[in-house]
Write a protein that holds these residues in place. Structure first.
Motif, PDB file in Angstrom:
ATOM      1  N   ASN A  51       0.734  -1.253  -0.036  1.00 56.69           N
ATOM      2  CA  ASN A  51       0.020  -0.121  -0.081  1.00 56.69           C
ATOM      3  C   ASN A  51       0.756   1.299   0.027  1.00 56.69           C
ATOM      4  O   ASN A  51       0.625   2.469  -0.559  1.00 56.69           O
ATOM      5  N   SER A  52       2.031   1.313   0.694  1.00 56.00           N
ATOM      6  CA  SER A  52       2.870   2.557   0.769  1.00 56.00           C
ATOM      7  C   SER A  52       3.269   2.648  -0.495  1.00 56.00           C
ATOM      8  O   SER A  52       3.448   3.827  -1.032  1.00 56.00           O
ATOM      9  N   LEU A  53       3.912   1.731  -1.305  1.00 53.89           N
ATOM     10  CA  LEU A  53       4.420   1.901  -2.696  1.00 53.89           C
ATOM     11  C   LEU A  53       3.470   2.412  -3.653  1.00 53.89           C
ATOM     12  O   LEU A  53       3.794   3.273  -4.508  1.00 53.89           O
ATOM     13  N   ILE A  54       2.227   1.719  -3.641  1.00 56.26           N
ATOM     14  CA  ILE A  54       1.223   2.341  -4.471  1.00 56.26           C
ATOM     15  C   ILE A  54       0.795   3.650  -4.267  1.00 56.26           C
ATOM     16  O   ILE A  54       0.701   4.468  -4.948  1.00 56.26           O
ATOM     17  N   GLU A  92     -15.553  -8.478 -20.479  1.00 61.46           N
ATOM     18  CA  GLU A  92     -15.951  -8.214 -19.107  1.00 61.46           C
ATOM     19  C   GLU A  92     -15.084  -7.403 -18.462  1.00 61.46           C
ATOM     20  O   GLU A  92     -13.833  -7.170 -18.805  1.00 61.46           O
ATOM     21  N   TRP A  93     -15.486  -6.464 -17.431  1.00 63.38           N
ATOM     22  CA  TRP A  93     -14.857  -5.323 -16.921  1.00 63.38           C
ATOM     23  C   TRP A  93     -13.709  -5.994 -15.940  1.00 63.38           C
ATOM     24  O   TRP A  93     -14.277  -7.184 -15.394  1.00 63.38           O
ATOM     25  N   GLY A  94     -12.708  -5.271 -15.891  1.00 63.72           N
ATOM     26  CA  GLY A  94     -11.465  -5.707 -14.827  1.00 63.72           C
ATOM     27  C   GLY A  94     -11.529  -4.573 -13.793  1.00 63.72           C
ATOM     28  O   GLY A  94     -12.534  -3.880 -13.607  1.00 63.72           O
ATOM     29  N   GLU A  95     -10.473  -4.631 -13.211  1.00 68.42           N
ATOM     30  CA  GLU A  95     -10.417  -3.748 -11.852  1.00 68.42           C
ATOM     31  C   GLU A  95     -10.532  -2.309 -12.372  1.00 68.42           C
ATOM     32  O   GLU A  95     -10.939  -1.284 -11.673  1.00 68.42           O
ATOM     33  N   ALA A  96      -9.741  -1.888 -13.665  1.00 71.98           N
ATOM     34  CA  ALA A  96      -9.673  -0.534 -14.041  1.00 71.98           C
ATOM     35  C   ALA A  96     -10.931   0.055 -14.729  1.00 71.98           C
ATOM     36  O   ALA A  96     -10.846   1.033 -15.425  1.00 71.98           O
ATOM     37  N   ALA A  97     -12.161  -0.495 -14.506  1.00 72.30           N
ATOM     38  CA  ALA A  97     -13.339  -0.056 -15.206  1.00 72.30           C
ATOM     39  C   ALA A  97     -13.505   1.507 -14.978  1.00 72.30           C
ATOM     40  O   ALA A  97     -14.218   2.083 -15.869  1.00 72.30           O
ATOM     41  N   ASP A  98     -13.207   2.070 -13.984  1.00 77.29           N
ATOM     42  CA  ASP A  98     -13.364   3.387 -13.707  1.00 77.29           C
ATOM     43  C   ASP A  98     -13.003   4.374 -14.738  1.00 77.29           C
ATOM     44  O   ASP A  98     -13.317   5.548 -14.986  1.00 77.29           O
ATOM     45  N   ARG A  99     -11.947   3.854 -15.466  1.00 78.10           N
ATOM     46  CA  ARG A  99     -11.240   4.543 -16.551  1.00 78.10           C
ATOM     47  C   ARG A  99     -12.511   5.020 -17.710  1.00 78.10           C
ATOM     48  O   ARG A  99     -12.427   5.938 -18.128  1.00 78.10           O
ATOM     49  N   PHE A 100     -13.154   3.742 -17.977  1.00 73.59           N
ATOM     50  CA  PHE A 100     -14.152   4.053 -18.924  1.00 73.59           C
ATOM     51  C   PHE A 100     -15.322   4.922 -18.436  1.00 73.59           C
ATOM     52  O   PHE A 100     -15.745   6.099 -19.223  1.00 73.59           O
ATOM     53  N   GLU A 101     -15.741   4.697 -17.369  1.00 69.28           N
ATOM     54  CA  GLU A 101     -16.630   5.757 -16.703  1.00 69.28           C
ATOM     55  C   GLU A 101     -16.229   7.116 -16.604  1.00 69.28           C
ATOM     56  O   GLU A 101     -17.171   7.761 -16.611  1.00 69.28           O
ATOM     57  N   VAL A 199      -3.721  17.106 -19.154  1.00 71.93           N
ATOM     58  CA  VAL A 199      -4.638  17.376 -17.941  1.00 71.93           C
ATOM     59  C   VAL A 199      -4.782  15.909 -17.149  1.00 71.93           C
ATOM     60  O   VAL A 199      -5.780  15.082 -17.869  1.00 71.93           O
ATOM     61  N   PRO A 200      -4.338  15.805 -16.165  1.00 70.22           N
ATOM     62  CA  PRO A 200      -4.432  14.334 -15.628  1.00 70.22           C
ATOM     63  C   PRO A 200      -5.898  13.941 -15.127  1.00 70.22           C
ATOM     64  O   PRO A 200      -6.419  14.914 -14.425  1.00 70.22           O
ATOM     65  N   CYS A 201      -6.589  12.955 -15.249  1.00 68.20           N
ATOM     66  CA  CYS A 201      -7.704  12.533 -14.473  1.00 68.20           C
ATOM     67  C   CYS A 201      -7.566  11.258 -14.088  1.00 68.20           C
ATOM     68  O   CYS A 201      -7.428  10.044 -14.612  1.00 68.20           O
ATOM     69  N   ARG A 202      -7.101  11.119 -12.553  1.00 71.67           N
ATOM     70  CA  ARG A 202      -6.742  10.067 -12.090  1.00 71.67           C
ATOM     71  C   ARG A 202      -8.101   9.391 -11.675  1.00 71.67           C
ATOM     72  O   ARG A 202      -8.775   9.832 -10.736  1.00 71.67           O
ATOM     73  N   VAL A 203      -8.190   7.680 -11.710  1.00 71.50           N
ATOM     74  CA  VAL A 203      -9.234   7.150 -11.288  1.00 71.50           C
ATOM     75  C   VAL A 203      -8.586   5.869 -10.653  1.00 71.50           C
ATOM     76  O   VAL A 203      -7.461   5.502 -10.686  1.00 71.50           O
ATOM     77  N   ASP A 204      -9.409   4.838 -10.319  1.00 69.89           N
ATOM     78  CA  ASP A 204      -9.180   3.543 -10.112  1.00 69.89           C
ATOM     79  C   ASP A 204      -8.054   3.578  -8.779  1.00 69.89           C
ATOM     80  O   ASP A 204      -7.038   2.959  -9.093  1.00 69.89           O
ATOM     81  N   TYR A 205      -8.516   4.168  -7.862  1.00 71.65           N
ATOM     82  CA  TYR A 205      -7.329   4.092  -6.876  1.00 71.65           C
ATOM     83  C   TYR A 205      -7.301   2.966  -6.101  1.00 71.65           C
ATOM     84  O   TYR A 205      -8.316   2.240  -5.779  1.00 71.65           O
ATOM     85  N   ARG A 206      -6.169   2.457  -5.774  1.00 71.40           N
ATOM     86  CA  ARG A 206      -6.062   1.032  -5.018  1.00 71.40           C
ATOM     87  C   ARG A 206      -5.892   1.300  -3.645  1.00 71.40           C
ATOM     88  O   ARG A 206      -5.724   0.110  -2.808  1.00 71.40           O
TER      89      ARG A 206
END
Length: 246
Positions: A51-54, A92-101, A199-206
């Protein structure tokens, strides 16, 4: 070359490097080498480490609403969010589906006139449909105008995605770049190299903010090992491309 880029991180990072060290320790009868491999694997498997590294890569765990994102010439959504298998024609959606949304939300907020999906496909998966084509079909089903949805050429990694987007959109464009938070630092670097203003748009936080530390934070866990590997691979990629830029 792409195959080498996929293999090298496994050999240089846990768990692959741990296996190499243990194997060498046993073959050369060097206990310290073997124990170093075991220790590396145990440390990388701790949730507090993963978690610290991510978290270092993600930065502050705060999702920016689409309405607050700056306007740009195009919204570029990086791939890596679906699996293709029989019975799921659009994947099928994987973990990073937030990118599409997030890409859909940004377009609906009028942040850019174009919604671009990257044509992700690895060279050894020639029988697969480029992911961007599937995502484009999903966007059309959500009533995004066909003229506003674009798909880049084939891309096998993030560097290819940046190059393919540059070929599609042309030079010196301002884009909203949508990808996972941990992947954003390397992505910004590569898209800047391709000539984009980003312009960054960060999603899919771990990593969840203010998660309380317990004894379980120090117990080996396979998901934490995956987090460590992902983070260290991203850091290795950032270092590699910065060295190439010297």
């Amino acid at each position: 070359m792409l195959m080498l880029h996929k293999i090298l991180p496994f050999l240089l990072l846990p768990p692959g490097l741990s296996v190499v060290l243990v194997s060498l320790g046993l073959l050369l009868r060097r206990r310290m080498l073997a124990w170093a491999g075991v220790a590396m694997l145990l440390i990388a498997s701790m949730p507090v480490v993963g978690n610290s590294l991510i978290g270092i890569l993600e930065g502050p765990a705060r999702r920016v609403p689409a309405a607050s994102v700056a306007h740009a010439d195009a919204i570029v959504v990086l791939g890596g969010m679906t699996m293709q298998l029989p019975g799921a024609p659009l994947g099928e959606w994987g973990e990073a589906a937030d990118r599409f949304e997030a890409g859909i939300d940004l377009y609906r907020e009028g942040k850019a006139p174009l919604l671009v999906f990257t044509g992700g496909r690895l060279p050894w998966r020639e029988n697969f449909v480029p992911e961007g084509e599937l995502l484009a079909l999903r966007a059309l089903q959500l009533d995004i105008p066909r003229a506003s949805v674009l798909v880049t050429g084939i891309a096998g990694n993030t560097s290819d995605e940046a190059g393919a987007a540059a070929e599609l959109l042309g030079p010196s464009k301002k884009i909203i770049l949508v990808t996972s938070a941990f992947h954003m630092p390397r992505s910004i670097l590569l898209f800047h190299r391709a000539g984009f203003s980003v312009v960054p748009c960060r999603v899919d936080y771990r990593v969840q903010p203010a998660e309380r530390m317990t004894v379980l934070s120090f117990m080996p866990d396979p998901e934490a090992l995956q987090q460590s590997f992902i983070a260290l691979r991203e850091i290795m990629g950032i270092v590699w491309y910065r060295v190439l830029s010297l």
